[in-house]
Design a protein around this motif. Structure first.
Motif, PDB file in Angstrom:
ATOM      1  N   ASP A  30       1.986 -31.763 -45.801  1.00 16.24           N
ATOM      2  CA  ASP A  30       2.650 -31.978 -47.089  1.00 16.24           C
ATOM      3  C   ASP A  30       1.657 -31.594 -48.188  1.00 16.24           C
ATOM      4  O   ASP A  30       0.562 -32.163 -48.258  1.00 16.24           O
ATOM      5  CB  ASP A  30       3.058 -33.439 -47.221  1.00 16.24           C
ATOM      6  CG  ASP A  30       3.820 -33.723 -48.517  1.00 16.24           C
ATOM      7  OD1 ASP A  30       3.801 -32.855 -49.422  1.00 16.24           O
ATOM      8  OD2 ASP A  30       4.418 -34.816 -48.633  1.00 16.24           O
ATOM      9  N   PRO A  31       1.981 -30.626 -49.026  1.00 16.72           N
ATOM     10  CA  PRO A  31       1.047 -30.219 -50.091  1.00 16.72           C
ATOM     11  C   PRO A  31       0.602 -31.387 -50.963  1.00 16.72           C
ATOM     12  O   PRO A  31      -0.556 -31.434 -51.386  1.00 16.72           O
ATOM     13  CB  PRO A  31       1.861 -29.192 -50.889  1.00 16.72           C
ATOM     14  CG  PRO A  31       2.861 -28.650 -49.919  1.00 16.72           C
ATOM     15  CD  PRO A  31       3.208 -29.801 -49.020  1.00 16.72           C
ATOM     16  N   ALA A  32       1.485 -32.329 -51.230  1.00 16.93           N
ATOM     17  CA  ALA A  32       1.116 -33.476 -52.058  1.00 16.93           C
ATOM     18  C   ALA A  32       0.051 -34.329 -51.378  1.00 16.93           C
ATOM     19  O   ALA A  32      -0.842 -34.878 -52.035  1.00 16.93           O
ATOM     20  CB  ALA A  32       2.348 -34.323 -52.362  1.00 16.93           C
ATOM     21  N   ALA A  33       0.117 -34.434 -50.050  1.00 11.25           N
ATOM     22  CA  ALA A  33      -0.885 -35.201 -49.316  1.00 11.25           C
ATOM     23  C   ALA A  33      -2.252 -34.529 -49.415  1.00 11.25           C
ATOM     24  O   ALA A  33      -3.285 -35.198 -49.558  1.00 11.25           O
ATOM     25  CB  ALA A  33      -0.465 -35.342 -47.853  1.00 11.25           C
ATOM     26  N   LEU A  34      -2.268 -33.203 -49.347  1.00  9.85           N
ATOM     27  CA  LEU A  34      -3.537 -32.485 -49.497  1.00  9.85           C
ATOM     28  C   LEU A  34      -4.117 -32.724 -50.889  1.00  9.85           C
ATOM     29  O   LEU A  34      -5.315 -33.024 -51.037  1.00  9.85           O
ATOM     30  CB  LEU A  34      -3.328 -30.991 -49.258  1.00  9.85           C
ATOM     31  CG  LEU A  34      -4.549 -30.101 -49.482  1.00  9.85           C
ATOM     32  CD1 LEU A  34      -5.672 -30.476 -48.523  1.00  9.85           C
ATOM     33  CD2 LEU A  34      -4.183 -28.625 -49.338  1.00  9.85           C
ATOM     34  N   GLN A  35      -3.301 -32.602 -51.889  1.00  8.06           N
ATOM     35  CA  GLN A  35      -3.777 -32.795 -53.258  1.00  8.06           C
ATOM     36  C   GLN A  35      -4.273 -34.221 -53.481  1.00  8.06           C
ATOM     37  O   GLN A  35      -5.232 -34.452 -54.225  1.00  8.06           O
ATOM     38  CB  GLN A  35      -2.659 -32.446 -54.237  1.00  8.06           C
ATOM     39  CG  GLN A  35      -2.332 -30.954 -54.252  1.00  8.06           C
ATOM     40  CD  GLN A  35      -1.063 -30.633 -55.027  1.00  8.06           C
ATOM     41  OE1 GLN A  35      -0.210 -31.481 -55.220  1.00  8.06           O
ATOM     42  NE2 GLN A  35      -0.954 -29.384 -55.463  1.00  8.06           N
ATOM     43  N   ALA A  36      -3.657 -35.189 -52.814  1.00  6.45           N
ATOM     44  CA  ALA A  36      -4.084 -36.584 -52.961  1.00  6.45           C
ATOM     45  C   ALA A  36      -5.509 -36.779 -52.448  1.00  6.45           C
ATOM     46  O   ALA A  36      -6.270 -37.584 -52.993  1.00  6.45           O
ATOM     47  CB  ALA A  36      -3.117 -37.508 -52.215  1.00  6.45           C
ATOM     48  N   HIS A  37      -5.879 -36.066 -51.400  1.00  8.45           N
ATOM     49  CA  HIS A  37      -7.237 -36.188 -50.855  1.00  8.45           C
ATOM     50  C   HIS A  37      -8.276 -35.587 -51.798  1.00  8.45           C
ATOM     51  O   HIS A  37      -9.471 -35.845 -51.633  1.00  8.45           O
ATOM     52  CB  HIS A  37      -7.318 -35.513 -49.486  1.00  8.45           C
ATOM     53  CG  HIS A  37      -6.752 -36.334 -48.364  1.00  8.45           C
ATOM     54  ND1 HIS A  37      -7.451 -37.355 -47.770  1.00  8.45           N
ATOM     55  CD2 HIS A  37      -5.536 -36.295 -47.759  1.00  8.45           C
ATOM     56  CE1 HIS A  37      -6.705 -37.907 -46.827  1.00  8.45           C
ATOM     57  NE2 HIS A  37      -5.540 -37.277 -46.791  1.00  8.45           N
ATOM     58  N   PHE A  38      -7.823 -34.805 -52.766  1.00 11.14           N
ATOM     59  CA  PHE A  38      -8.746 -34.189 -53.722  1.00 11.14           C
ATOM     60  C   PHE A  38      -8.551 -34.755 -55.134  1.00 11.14           C
ATOM     61  O   PHE A  38      -8.953 -34.135 -56.105  1.00 11.14           O
ATOM     62  CB  PHE A  38      -8.565 -32.671 -53.729  1.00 11.14           C
ATOM     63  CG  PHE A  38      -9.203 -31.994 -52.547  1.00 11.14           C
ATOM     64  CD1 PHE A  38     -10.479 -31.466 -52.637  1.00 11.14           C
ATOM     65  CD2 PHE A  38      -8.532 -31.911 -51.335  1.00 11.14           C
ATOM     66  CE1 PHE A  38     -11.073 -30.856 -51.558  1.00 11.14           C
ATOM     67  CE2 PHE A  38      -9.115 -31.306 -50.239  1.00 11.14           C
ATOM     68  CZ  PHE A  38     -10.388 -30.770 -50.342  1.00 11.14           C
ATOM     69  N   ALA A  39      -7.970 -35.936 -55.208  1.00  6.93           N
ATOM     70  CA  ALA A  39      -7.832 -36.588 -56.514  1.00  6.93           C
ATOM     71  C   ALA A  39      -9.215 -36.807 -57.127  1.00  6.93           C
ATOM     72  O   ALA A  39      -9.406 -36.679 -58.339  1.00  6.93           O
ATOM     73  CB  ALA A  39      -7.092 -37.911 -56.352  1.00  6.93           C
ATOM     74  N   LEU A  94      -3.651 -25.127 -51.535  1.00  7.91           N
ATOM     75  CA  LEU A  94      -4.990 -24.728 -51.120  1.00  7.91           C
ATOM     76  C   LEU A  94      -5.677 -23.887 -52.191  1.00  7.91           C
ATOM     77  O   LEU A  94      -6.898 -23.949 -52.360  1.00  7.91           O
ATOM     78  CB  LEU A  94      -4.914 -23.922 -49.816  1.00  7.91           C
ATOM     79  CG  LEU A  94      -4.706 -24.721 -48.526  1.00  7.91           C
ATOM     80  CD1 LEU A  94      -4.296 -23.779 -47.397  1.00  7.91           C
ATOM     81  CD2 LEU A  94      -5.980 -25.481 -48.153  1.00  7.91           C
ATOM     82  N   THR A  95      -4.898 -23.094 -52.913  1.00  9.65           N
ATOM     83  CA  THR A  95      -5.472 -22.158 -53.878  1.00  9.65           C
ATOM     84  C   THR A  95      -6.351 -22.863 -54.905  1.00  9.65           C
ATOM     85  O   THR A  95      -7.467 -22.415 -55.200  1.00  9.65           O
ATOM     86  CB  THR A  95      -4.349 -21.378 -54.587  1.00  9.65           C
ATOM     87  OG1 THR A  95      -3.645 -20.600 -53.621  1.00  9.65           O
ATOM     88  CG2 THR A  95      -4.912 -20.460 -55.663  1.00  9.65           C
ATOM     89  N   GLY A  96      -5.875 -23.972 -55.444  1.00  7.22           N
ATOM     90  CA  GLY A  96      -6.647 -24.685 -56.456  1.00  7.22           C
ATOM     91  C   GLY A  96      -7.957 -25.229 -55.917  1.00  7.22           C
ATOM     92  O   GLY A  96      -8.974 -25.258 -56.627  1.00  7.22           O
ATOM     93  N   ILE A  97      -7.952 -25.642 -54.667  1.00 11.86           N
ATOM     94  CA  ILE A  97      -9.173 -26.172 -54.039  1.00 11.86           C
ATOM     95  C   ILE A  97     -10.163 -25.042 -53.787  1.00 11.86           C
ATOM     96  O   ILE A  97     -11.358 -25.152 -54.084  1.00 11.86           O
ATOM     97  CB  ILE A  97      -8.821 -26.890 -52.723  1.00 11.86           C
ATOM     98  CG1 ILE A  97      -7.922 -28.095 -53.007  1.00 11.86           C
ATOM     99  CG2 ILE A  97     -10.077 -27.299 -51.972  1.00 11.86           C
ATOM    100  CD1 ILE A  97      -7.267 -28.688 -51.775  1.00 11.86           C
ATOM    101  N   LEU A  98      -9.666 -23.938 -53.248  1.00 11.04           N
ATOM    102  CA  LEU A  98     -10.544 -22.807 -52.929  1.00 11.04           C
ATOM    103  C   LEU A  98     -11.191 -22.230 -54.176  1.00 11.04           C
ATOM    104  O   LEU A  98     -12.350 -21.799 -54.150  1.00 11.04           O
ATOM    105  CB  LEU A  98      -9.746 -21.711 -52.208  1.00 11.04           C
ATOM    106  CG  LEU A  98      -9.112 -22.089 -50.868  1.00 11.04           C
ATOM    107  CD1 LEU A  98      -8.270 -20.938 -50.349  1.00 11.04           C
ATOM    108  CD2 LEU A  98     -10.184 -22.461 -49.839  1.00 11.04           C
TER     109      LEU A  98
END
Length: 398
Positions: A30-39, A94-98
């Protein structure tokens, strides 16, 4: 609001929760779950991918492994994320993290991973710390694989099991999950050791310069301008034959990229050379040649004929592939010996300072190629400069 699923996408069965009675890393679908780990953005992440590239030109990104630096020391299972890039919206997440330059990306020998990220996400991981390149600059060895380097630096022996797995299937097996997690589990330990060594020897800036060039090259990756130079047989062809071969190879590369097919599935090297050496007089002649070749691209005959017959705007500038036979081999050997001696002085493995290909480019053009710029030129020019003045560095064209 959950991302809308693409037509034809089916959410896979649930992944295993345990491997050999141990909790597995967190499965992210879930993209939202990935983004939550990078809050809260970590200062660094360990990063790796699994991809498939057997039937395509571009690598198909099948899994992204991320280790999170939480500052707690050794990694817990929930510090490793296994991200499913097949899920709609995940590439954008992923793009924003990379692309976040506040997060250092620690990877091992990431050249193909960079291609996969650029094709899927449109960006490459920036900034980058390559543990394989770092190990070379630290004098440990050139091209050391991940498993060997982990064992050498941490004392941990890793299993080799799943290198040939089908990473596109869902769900992944427990063995696949464990193997994938291991690919990022030890990156921080290696980063700490290698960064400290390079800092003490004053070579961390060397690594950062190489990483910046690697990322720039990955983002600018495109068709090779002179692909005929990569074929050994081209060194025995006359200039007009080389030009026809260049036309075919450029067309093949563009077609492979556009239609996402391996180059040799479109037109193999041997057939391309034969067509360049013995061009048919018309389309019918080309079809007769194709009829005698089981793997010939008969459906693409019109396009192949057009490519073969159409001169390229810059083909007169193409380097002559025969120059390899006329190159001053004694000068090349002296340059290689000088590089080897300088490498020993600096305790660097062979191949780190300069490859044969880079030296040949230096000889052929008389100009330092970008790969030999920066710190390498500063290290090598005092030694190689006097040797180059004795050779003929004129460039010949076909």
């Amino acid at each position: 609001m959950p991302a809308r699923l693409k037509v034809g996408y089916c959410r896979p069965p649930r992944q295993p929760d345990c491997v050999n009675d141990r909790p597995v890393p967190i499965w992210i679908n879930d993209p939202a779950a990935l983004q939550a780990h990078f809050a809260q953005r970590p200062g660094r992440i360990g990063l790796d991918t699994e991809f498939i590239r057997e039937r395509t030109f571009w690598p198909q990104l099948a899994l992204v492994q991320i280790a999170l630096d939480t500052g707690r020391g050794s990694l817990a299972p929930d510090d490793i994320l296994l991200v499913d890039p097949l899920v709609p919206g995940m590439a954008e997440a992923l793009t924003g993290i990379l692309a976040d330059t506040r997060i250092l990306k620690v990877m091992h020998s990431p050249s193909e991973d960079l291609v996969a990220f650029r094709h899927t996400c449109g960006v490459v991981p920036t900034p980058l710390f390559d543990t394989q390149a770092a190990a070379a600059m630290a004098g440990i060895g050139s091209g050391v694989g991940y498993q060997k380097l982990v064992e050498q630096l941490t004392g941990t022996a890793l299993a080799k099991g799943e290198t040939r797995s089908d990473w596109l299937r869902r769900p992944l097996s427990a063995a696949q999950l464990e193997y994938a997690a291991d690919d990022v589990r030890h990156l921080f330990e290696m980063h700490d050791v290698l960064a400290d060594q390079l800092q003490r020897t004053g070579r961390l800036a060397w690594l950062e310069e190489d990483a910046a060039r690697t990322l720039a090259n990955a983002m600018a990756e495109g068709p090779e301008r002179w692909p005929h130079l990569s074929l050994r047989s081209a060194g025995f062809l006359e200039p007009d034959v080389q030009r026809r071969l260049l036309r075919l190879l450029r067309w093949r590369d563009q077609y492979a990229r556009t239609h996402d097919r391996p180059r040799t599935w479109i037109l193999d090297n041997e057939l391309a050379v034969n067509l360049a050496r013995n061009p048919p007089i018309d389309l019918g002649g080309l079809l007769r040649v194709f009829d005698s070749q089981p793997k010939a691209p008969r459906k693409l005959a019109d396009a192949v004929w057009q490519a073969l017959q159409t001169p390229l705007a810059d083909e007169a500038q193409a380097p002559d592939a025969r120059q390899a036979e006329t190159r001053d081999k004694h000068l090349l050997r002296r340059l290689q010996d000088a590089v080897a001696a300088r490498s020993r002085e600096l305790d660097l493995p062979d191949g780190v300072l300069a490859s044969r290909r880079w030296l040949e480019a230096l000889m052929d053009t008389g100009e330092w190629p970008s790969a030999l710029g920066g710190w390498r030129r500063a290290v090598l020019e005092p030694t190689l400069g006097p040797l180059l003045t004795t050779g003929d560095n004129a460039t010949t064209s076909v």
